[in-house]
Write an enzyme that holds these catalytic residues in place. Structure first.
Site, PDB file in Angstrom:
ATOM      1  N   SER A   1       6.346  -3.523   4.418  1.00 32.23           N
ATOM      2  CA  SER A   1       5.011  -3.314   4.990  1.00 32.23           C
ATOM      3  C   SER A   1       4.157  -4.561   5.100  1.00 32.23           C
ATOM      4  O   SER A   1       3.061  -4.489   5.644  1.00 32.23           O
ATOM      5  CB  SER A   1       4.240  -2.267   4.179  1.00 32.23           C
ATOM      6  OG  SER A   1       4.391  -1.003   4.755  1.00 32.23           O
TER       7      SER A   1
ATOM      8  N   LYS B   1       2.857  -5.200   8.453  1.00 35.02           N
ATOM      9  CA  LYS B   1       1.629  -4.586   8.943  1.00 35.02           C
ATOM     10  C   LYS B   1       0.520  -5.625   9.156  1.00 35.02           C
ATOM     11  O   LYS B   1      -0.449  -5.359   9.879  1.00 35.02           O
ATOM     12  CB  LYS B   1       1.160  -3.500   7.986  1.00 35.02           C
ATOM     13  CG  LYS B   1       2.008  -2.225   8.011  1.00 35.02           C
ATOM     14  CD  LYS B   1       1.431  -1.170   7.081  1.00 35.02           C
ATOM     15  CE  LYS B   1       2.130   0.182   7.223  1.00 35.02           C
ATOM     16  NZ  LYS B   1       3.436   0.232   6.551  1.00 35.02           N
TER      17      LYS B   1
ATOM     18  N   SER C   1      -1.081   1.884   3.068  1.00 38.39           N
ATOM     19  CA  SER C   1       0.080   1.465   3.835  1.00 38.39           C
ATOM     20  C   SER C   1       0.633   2.626   4.662  1.00 38.39           C
ATOM     21  O   SER C   1       1.843   2.803   4.787  1.00 38.39           O
ATOM     22  CB  SER C   1       1.161   0.906   2.914  1.00 38.39           C
ATOM     23  OG  SER C   1       1.986  -0.005   3.592  1.00 38.39           O
TER      24      SER C   1
END
Length: 409
Positions: free
Chosen positions: A114, A117, A172
């Site tokens: 993640s 991101k 997340s």
């Protein structure tokens, strides 16, 4: 007419086959899409003799030739590194000057989880208006990977972009990512936009296949590139606010009778949850975890007039909170090294122009220079048949670790 095989010949054939299989286990298969080939050598002290991961011998020279070398890279005047750093890759840099103060395997293409991101936010945050809203449909949430981390978005409910971004940065939430990607024109367009943004930042190790960091064969980034994404994001007031928010309220749904519910940041160096002490001067960043990527973490902190950026990818010691321990150590090291250590590279790879001759590994290519085994005859047939299961990449349900959650929390 088939000739009979004597017992001696049969035993010799079996021995040859066994030797070929053993050799395949020792050498390991070629691994595609930026993942390093894994020699089957036991890691000292590792349960079951797990394979030791080895960086490519030749990596990108973007940002400086020294950053393309494997192993720890330090300049003159650098303080001693913290002991027992187990991460496969890390970068410590000064955000203001762009100087890379130290690194380990900075350009090793690895699964980012993640932390990708951050690139999603760099790409979409300037495009989707802060006060935009969307009534979520089931279609918006299609394509999310099994076991994805989620903030708890309910189809049929309307959300503002600001709430969705808090879902992305604090929890997340892959569900929040998919809704925002829909607001940006769809997942496919967003992935293409992210790839273009990465290239514009000089992030040549990154290959984007999902907007949320969920494991996909061939999706990779590097500690160097993730540091670029964090540095770019911190130029945005909104990015800085979201990544530095420790807790917030999120719009409720049927389960809460419409009442908002509290969410805390899974970045525990920021939130201070579950026994991880907050880091003094921390600005914020992004953490991640998948079974394929391990723990990944990028952070920024400011102290004594310096803003230090650190990215840590996949600590190998299986200890609770190891990614946060190593991050804390490297942030401390960075503040000590700032203004004293000779830099080993720069985060401004586009000026001056990096050396030519290197091409980032494309999806489906071997990155470490180790080609296919190339064996022939009976031994090769056995190896190919036996290794087929090794080369197939599967998606598993993710198990949260170090507060990181699933599919890139």
């Amino acid at each position: 007419m088939r000739l009979p095989i004597s017992p001696q010949a049969r035993r010799a054939l079996v021995a040859l086959t066994a030797t070929a299989v053993a050799a395949s286990v020792t050498a390991g298969p070629a691994v595609a899409s930026g993942h390093p080939a894994k020699p089957r050598t036991a890691t000292p002290g590792a349960p079951g003799g797990e394979a030791k991961k080895v960086p490519p011998a030749n990596m990108s020279p973007v940002g400086g030739a020294q950053l393309g070398k494997p192993g720890d890279q330090l300049g003159a005047g650098a303080p001693a590194l913290p002991p027992d750093l187990s991460a496969l890759s890390w970068v410590v840099a000064d955000a203001d000057t762009g100087q890379v103060l130290g690194a380990r395997n900075a350009h090793w293409p690895l699964p980012p989880a993640s932390t990708l991101k951050m690139l999603f936010a760099d790409t979409v945050l300037p495009v989707v208006p802060h006060d935009a809203s969307r009534k979520v449909s089931d279609e918006d949430l299609k394509g999310m990977g099994d076991g994805s981390s989620a903030v708890g978005i309910v189809p049929g409910q309307t959300y503002q972009a600001a709430d969705l971004w808090r879902g992305v940065f604090l929890r997340s939430g892959n569900d929040a990512v998919h809704v925002l990607a829909t607001m940006n024109g769809g997942v496919d367009k967003t992935v293409a936009d992210m790839q273009k943004k990465a290239e514009g930042l000089g992030a040549k190790d990154t290959h984007v296949l999902s907007p949320d960091g969920y494991d996909a064969p061939g999706q990779v980034s590097s500690a160097y590139d993730l540091t670029l994404f964090l540095r770019s994001g911190l130029k945005s007031k909104d990015f800085t606010e979201y990544c530095g928010t420790a807790s917030a309220e999120f719009p409720g749904g049927p389960n809460t009778k419409g009442k908002p519910f509290g969410i805390s940041n899974t970045n525990r160096l920021l939130s201070g949850l579950d026994g991880v002490a907050k880091y003094p001067g921390l600005i914020g960043g992004k953490n991640g975890y998948t079974t394929n990527a391990g723990n990944t973490l990028a952070e920024a902190a400011r102290r004594d007039g310096h803003t230090i950026l650190v990215t840590v990818m996949n600590p190998q010691e299986n200890k609770r909170d190891k990614v946060y321990t190593e991050m804390r150590q490297l942030l401390d090291w960075g503040f000590t090294a700032a203004g004293k250590a000779t830099p080993v590279g720069t985060l401004d790879p586009l000026a001056p122009k990096p050396a030519t001759g290197y091409q980032a590994p494309a999806a489906g290519s071997a990155d470490s220079g180790i080609g296919a085994l190339g064996w022939t005859g009976i031994g090769a047939a056995v190896v190919v048949a036996g290794g087929a299961g090794v080369l197939i990449l599967t998606r598993r349900k993710r198990h949260g670790a170090s507060g990181s959650g699933h599919s890139g929390a």
